[in-house]
Design a protein around this motif. Structure first.
Motif, PDB file in Angstrom:
ATOM      1  N   ASP A  32       0.856  -1.172   0.000  1.00 20.74           N
ATOM      2  CA  ASP A  32       0.000   0.000   0.000  1.00 20.74           C
ATOM      3  C   ASP A  32       0.898   1.229   0.000  1.00 20.74           C
ATOM      4  N   VAL A  33       1.086   1.831  -1.162  1.00 16.67           N
ATOM      5  CA  VAL A  33       2.009   2.968  -1.270  1.00 16.67           C
ATOM      6  C   VAL A  33       1.411   4.247  -0.707  1.00 16.67           C
ATOM      7  N   SER A  34       0.166   4.198  -0.252  1.00 17.88           N
ATOM      8  CA  SER A  34      -0.454   5.404   0.305  1.00 17.88           C
ATOM      9  C   SER A  34      -0.087   5.628   1.762  1.00 17.88           C
ATOM     10  N   GLN A  35       0.583   4.663   2.401  1.00 17.64           N
ATOM     11  CA  GLN A  35       0.921   4.762   3.813  1.00 17.64           C
ATOM     12  C   GLN A  35       2.416   5.040   3.993  1.00 17.64           C
ATOM     13  N   ARG A 227      -6.577  12.652   1.413  1.00 20.14           N
ATOM     14  CA  ARG A 227      -5.878  12.222   0.204  1.00 20.14           C
ATOM     15  C   ARG A 227      -4.397  12.578   0.258  1.00 20.14           C
ATOM     16  N   ASN A 228      -3.596  11.832  -0.508  1.00 19.16           N
ATOM     17  CA  ASN A 228      -2.191  12.149  -0.718  1.00 19.16           C
ATOM     18  C   ASN A 228      -2.060  12.817  -2.073  1.00 19.16           C
ATOM     19  N   GLN A 277      -2.856  10.902  -5.511  1.00 17.06           N
ATOM     20  CA  GLN A 277      -2.219   9.588  -5.580  1.00 17.06           C
ATOM     21  C   GLN A 277      -3.265   8.486  -5.749  1.00 17.06           C
ATOM     22  N   ARG A 278      -2.961   7.570  -6.631  1.00 17.31           N
ATOM     23  CA  ARG A 278      -3.749   6.341  -6.762  1.00 17.31           C
ATOM     24  C   ARG A 278      -2.923   5.194  -6.206  1.00 17.31           C
ATOM     25  N   PRO A 279      -3.305   4.627  -5.062  1.00  9.20           N
ATOM     26  CA  PRO A 279      -2.494   3.569  -4.450  1.00  9.20           C
ATOM     27  C   PRO A 279      -2.337   2.327  -5.323  1.00  9.20           C
ATOM     28  N   ASP A 280      -3.253   2.153  -6.301  1.00 14.09           N
ATOM     29  CA  ASP A 280      -3.177   0.965  -7.152  1.00 14.09           C
ATOM     30  C   ASP A 280      -2.325   1.192  -8.398  1.00 14.09           C
ATOM     31  N   SER A 285       5.113   6.530  -5.554  1.00 14.83           N
ATOM     32  CA  SER A 285       5.658   6.343  -4.215  1.00 14.83           C
ATOM     33  C   SER A 285       5.602   7.629  -3.409  1.00 14.83           C
ATOM     34  N   TRP A 293       5.071  11.516 -10.494  1.00 13.87           N
ATOM     35  CA  TRP A 293       3.834  10.745 -10.620  1.00 13.87           C
ATOM     36  C   TRP A 293       3.298  10.895 -12.046  1.00 13.87           C
TER      37      TRP A 293
END
Length: 376
Positions: A32-35, A227-228, A277-280, A285, A293
């Protein structure tokens, strides 16, 4: 990201060593790149950054101690930051909570180099654009000196940086004059920072014809409510491409001179926009600043307009005000908290640089709002 071992290892895995198999499995693990993931040595890395920045600032002092990065300002300019009146509901957090709200703002344009004496405008370098929004509601994560709460946004004219993590950043600032040693530390090619070499070439680019021409990027990620995001400032009107003059005949201060001429005639305008950011999605990163991105996965969404009115910034008093002004990513509301390893290092670096230079220069951080209003 999914991964199929039967495609990666045709014919079975009997000939594959345990080491290679482990590497493949690690590469194929969904994350999970959002964390944010904190390092075990964060405290040590932060202390190394603080000490390194103070050493860097001291090493390049003359009679005056300048910033440890983006030492040379072209100008600090009065501006307005206007939230779009029809801003979408999912972005209404922090300074964007109230559609149509206007903030009085300082904009600082700069060169990226840390050595004030040699930071000539005709040299290859990064160019910076920093915003300080005043009169905001709420308490910020870090205080802006004696000022009331202010929201800072820091950007450069490239979407990438040539350092990707905490140890690499500290390795760089320990010896910034020897970039070759940073990119190629020894004879072992597995330790060479090849990706960073290409990012560095993008960062250290020829000067623009005007600092009002480029698009400026946050490089590192931030929160926007839940959101990121990454943010950027794009000129409102793309001008005809001009071939920049890149030799010393242009003058060491030609970007400042050009800016003075332009703002003596008319104002300027930028659109403040964000990528979500889309975590998928691959390549998004929170930690790797050497990668931008991809816009096909995260298109820019406009949220506000930055208006720089016609003005004269040539006075010595305003130049000194600009020198004493302090910008930092952590001058931010919690809704805009900086993210990632490099931003967490900047929480050590910027206060160290600001505190050290203000103490050595026997200067105080000025009241940004009062000075803005004095020239209104």
């Amino acid at each position: 990201m999914s991964c199929h071992l039967n495609r990666l290892l045709p014919g079975g895995i009997r000939a594959v060593t345990v080491l290679v198999l482990a590497a493949v499995l690690a590469a194929c693990t969904d994350t999970d790149v959002s964390q944010e993931i904190l390092r075990d040595d964060e405290a040590e890395q932060g202390e190394a950054t603080r000490a390194g920045f103070e050493k860097l600032v001291e090493a390049y002092r003359t009679g005056y101690v300048a910033r440890g990065a983006h030492a040379k300002a072209h100008a600090c300019l009065r501006a307005y930051f206007d939230v779009q009146p029809d801003i979408r509901s999912e972005f209404r957090y922090g300074i964007f909570a109230e559609p149509g709200r206007r903030y009085r703002t300082w904009v600082r344009f700069s060169n990226g180099h840390y050595d004030l004496e040699t930071s000539h405008d005709y040299k290859n370098d990064a160019r910076g654009m920093a915003l300080k929004l005043m009169g905001i509601d709420g308490d910020t994560l870090e205080q802006d000196g004696a000022n009331g709460p202010a929201q800072d946004f820091l950007m450069a004219n490239t979407p990438v940086f040539f350092v990707r993590n905490m140890p690499d950043y500290n390795s760089f600032i320990a010896n910034p004059e020897h970039l070759k040693d940073f990119f190629f530390p020894g004879w072992n090619p597995f330790k060479w920072r090849i990706k960073e070499v290409f990012a560095g070439k993008r960062v250290l680019s020829p000067p623009p014809a005007s600092v009002l021409d480029p698009m400026y990027f946050s490089i590192t990620p931030y929160k926007l409510g839940p959101r990121n995001i990454k943010f950027a400032a794009r000129p409102c009107n793309a001008r005809d491409a001009q071939e920049p003059v890149i030799d010393e005949n242009a003058g060491a201060d030609f970007l400042r001179d050009q800016l003075g001429e332009e703002l003596g005639r008319t104002g300027a305008c930028f659109i403040f926009q964000v990528q979500v950011q889309r975590p998928d999605a691959d390549g998004m990163s929170l930690d790797d600043a050497t990668e931008a991105w991809p816009e096909q996965d995260a298109p820019f969404v406009p949220l506000a307009t930055i208006t720089i009115p016609r003005q004269d910034f040539s006075g010595e008093e305003q130049a000194q005000f600009c020198e004493n002004l302090s910008f930092a990513p952590w001058h931010a509301l919690p809704e805009h908290r900086p993210l990632g390893q490099l931003n967490r290092l900047r929480r050590h670096a910027y206060p160290a640089s600001s505190g050290y230079r203000h103490e050595r220069n026997e200067a105080e951080i000025p009241d940004a709002m009062a000075y803005w209003e004095a020239g209104d």
